[in-house]
Design a protein around this motif. Structure first.
Motif, PDB file in Angstrom:
ATOM      1  N   LYS A 211     -28.703  45.323 134.553  1.00 40.42           N
ATOM      2  CA  LYS A 211     -27.754  44.882 133.387  1.00 40.42           C
ATOM      3  C   LYS A 211     -26.570  45.407 133.206  1.00 40.42           C
ATOM      4  O   LYS A 211     -26.481  46.604 133.671  1.00 40.42           O
ATOM      5  CB  LYS A 211     -28.663  44.942 131.917  1.00 40.42           C
ATOM      6  N   TYR A 212     -25.863  44.686 132.444  1.00 40.55           N
ATOM      7  CA  TYR A 212     -24.390  45.054 132.428  1.00 40.55           C
ATOM      8  C   TYR A 212     -24.347  45.405 130.853  1.00 40.55           C
ATOM      9  O   TYR A 212     -24.599  44.686 130.244  1.00 40.55           O
ATOM     10  CB  TYR A 212     -23.218  44.198 133.039  1.00 40.55           C
ATOM     11  N   TYR A 213     -23.043  46.188 130.280  1.00 35.43           N
ATOM     12  CA  TYR A 213     -22.912  46.595 129.223  1.00 35.43           C
ATOM     13  C   TYR A 213     -21.641  46.551 128.521  1.00 35.43           C
ATOM     14  O   TYR A 213     -20.544  46.556 129.448  1.00 35.43           O
ATOM     15  CB  TYR A 213     -23.224  48.192 128.925  1.00 35.43           C
ATOM     16  N   GLU A 214     -21.419  46.242 127.295  1.00 36.60           N
ATOM     17  CA  GLU A 214     -20.261  46.332 126.741  1.00 36.60           C
ATOM     18  C   GLU A 214     -20.591  46.864 125.307  1.00 36.60           C
ATOM     19  O   GLU A 214     -21.426  46.642 124.694  1.00 36.60           O
ATOM     20  CB  GLU A 214     -19.551  45.033 126.356  1.00 36.60           C
ATOM     21  N   ALA A 215     -19.678  47.657 124.821  1.00 37.53           N
ATOM     22  CA  ALA A 215     -19.837  48.337 123.384  1.00 37.53           C
ATOM     23  C   ALA A 215     -18.283  48.422 122.842  1.00 37.53           C
ATOM     24  O   ALA A 215     -17.493  48.619 123.739  1.00 37.53           O
ATOM     25  CB  ALA A 215     -20.509  49.606 123.820  1.00 37.53           C
TER      26      ALA A 215
END
Length: 375
Positions: A178-182
């Motif tokens: 999975k890939y993240y953004e925050a």
């Protein structure tokens, strides 16, 4: 300082006759910054360790296991420097994905990395609160005239393809990649960043796009702004909590009656009977005239909650397509970020938090090596 310990090297330093500037050719050949006293490989290793351990002190202790003496303040300083580079790269990726001049390139690159055949993309969003140092951080006791500690929400998203989801032997779902953004800021900017990351991960190539989240208003505003064509899914656990809230208002402390009312509705909701559940809720207020005004208002608010999400309750249909009905994966991601950014005694300065967060996201999204290409 190197991975092999401290090394002293004598080399040529002089004035370039063409430019008149003082230079060190060997330093430039090695890719070292001016006055850099740590090798890029060691800096890279220490920064990586700082993202996966619980604190800078823990990272320093881990470095001692390799035979490297780097205290927590040294690691903190290098995280700040590398984090600034990671943050610039992160901003550049967002602008490159959103610019009309370069978006087609990003979409083309995403297609190159996708598996053959049709894909479906899942986006999950949530938020978690982190502590920061307030303007009066240095004051104590009676001296405090304002906020010493402030709390801000770290908005978080994960993005994955359905082919990156699997089930364990026990039947529990898990996401293997999975890939993240925050982002700690306004929802609009968070939406831009999530959209940019989704473009990198196949948004334009996806046959279906799902957004799974709880009922937070800001999340569904982001969905309306950036992912209006996606299939929205209200997290089933949150939906069940709201049904239980209605049941407790109807039956008070009588848990048996509350359970007898809510469990058939939950079964109906999970198995394609969402229209019937909505009809039951729409008729509910007319059937509870005996309740006090406060209970009526609570029930009314809960009914309106389900009405607002009536298009996000098709659990049987989305599960048949492979999409999870719950947002547990992003809640797990929030927990992982809390483990690093919300430990006992941690109160962040905004620059310090942003630098480490940029490095952590680069590690999770396989953008790590690019940071040191700017060295």
């Amino acid at each position: 300082m190197t991975c092999a310990g401290e090394v002293e090297i004598e080399t040529v330093y002089g004035q370039d006759p063409d430019t008149g500037q003082w230079v060190c050719p060997m330093r430039e050949l090695w890719g070292l910054r001016a006055r850099q006293e740590m090798s890029p490989v060691l800096e890279k290793r220490l920064c990586y360790t700082a993202t996966v351990t619980g604190s800078y002190e823990a990272a320093a202790a881990e470095a001692r296991n390799w035979g490297v003496e780097a205290d927590d303040s040294t690691i903190h300083r290098h995280v700040g420097q590398a984090g600034e580079r990671a943050d610039r790269l992160r901003d550049n990726r967002v602008e490159r994905a959103l610019s009309t001049d370069t978006r087609a390139e990003v979409v083309k690159e995403a297609k190159r990395d996708l598996p053959p055949g049709k894909i479906s993309l899942v986006i999950m969003m949530d938020g978690t609160m982190l502590r920061e140092r307030g303007q009066q951080w240095g004051l104590k006791g009676a001296e405090i005239g304002g906020e010493r500690v402030v709390w801000h929400e770290l908005k978080t998203a994960i993005i994955f393809r359905l082919d990156q989801r699997a089930e364990t032997a026990s039947g529990r779902g898990m996401v293997v990649e999975k890939y993240y953004e925050a982002w700690q800021g306004d929802p609009y900017e968070f939406g831009r960043r999530v959209y940019a990351e989704a473009l990198r991960r196949g948004l334009m190539q996806a046959e279906r796009v799902y957004v799974v989240a709880d009922g937070a208003v800001w999340i569904w505003n982001v969905v309306a702004d950036r992912f209006s064509d996606a299939t929205g899914v209200l997290d089933f656990y949150h939906a069940s909590e709201h049904l239980w809230q209605i049941a407790r208002e109807l039956y008070g402390q009588d848990e048996e009656k509350a359970r007898a009312w809510v469990e058939p509705l939950l079964h109906q909701l999970a198995h394609g009977g969402e229209a019937g559940v909505l009809d039951t809720l729409d008729d509910l207020l007319a059937l509870c005239a005996q309740l006090d005004e406060q209970a009526k208002q609570i029930i009314k608010g809960e009914v309106q909650y389900f009405q607002a999400h009536r298009d996000h309750l098709h659990y049987q249909a989305v599960q048949a397509q492979g999409c999870p009905k719950g947002s547990g994966a992003v809640e797990s991601a929030c927990g992982q970020l809390q483990h690093r950014f919300k430990r006992t005694g941690q109160f962040w300065s905004p620059p310090g938090q942003r630098a480490l967060l940029a490095l952590d996201l680069a590690r999770r999204n396989h953008d790590w090596d690019e940071i040191w290409e700017l060295n």
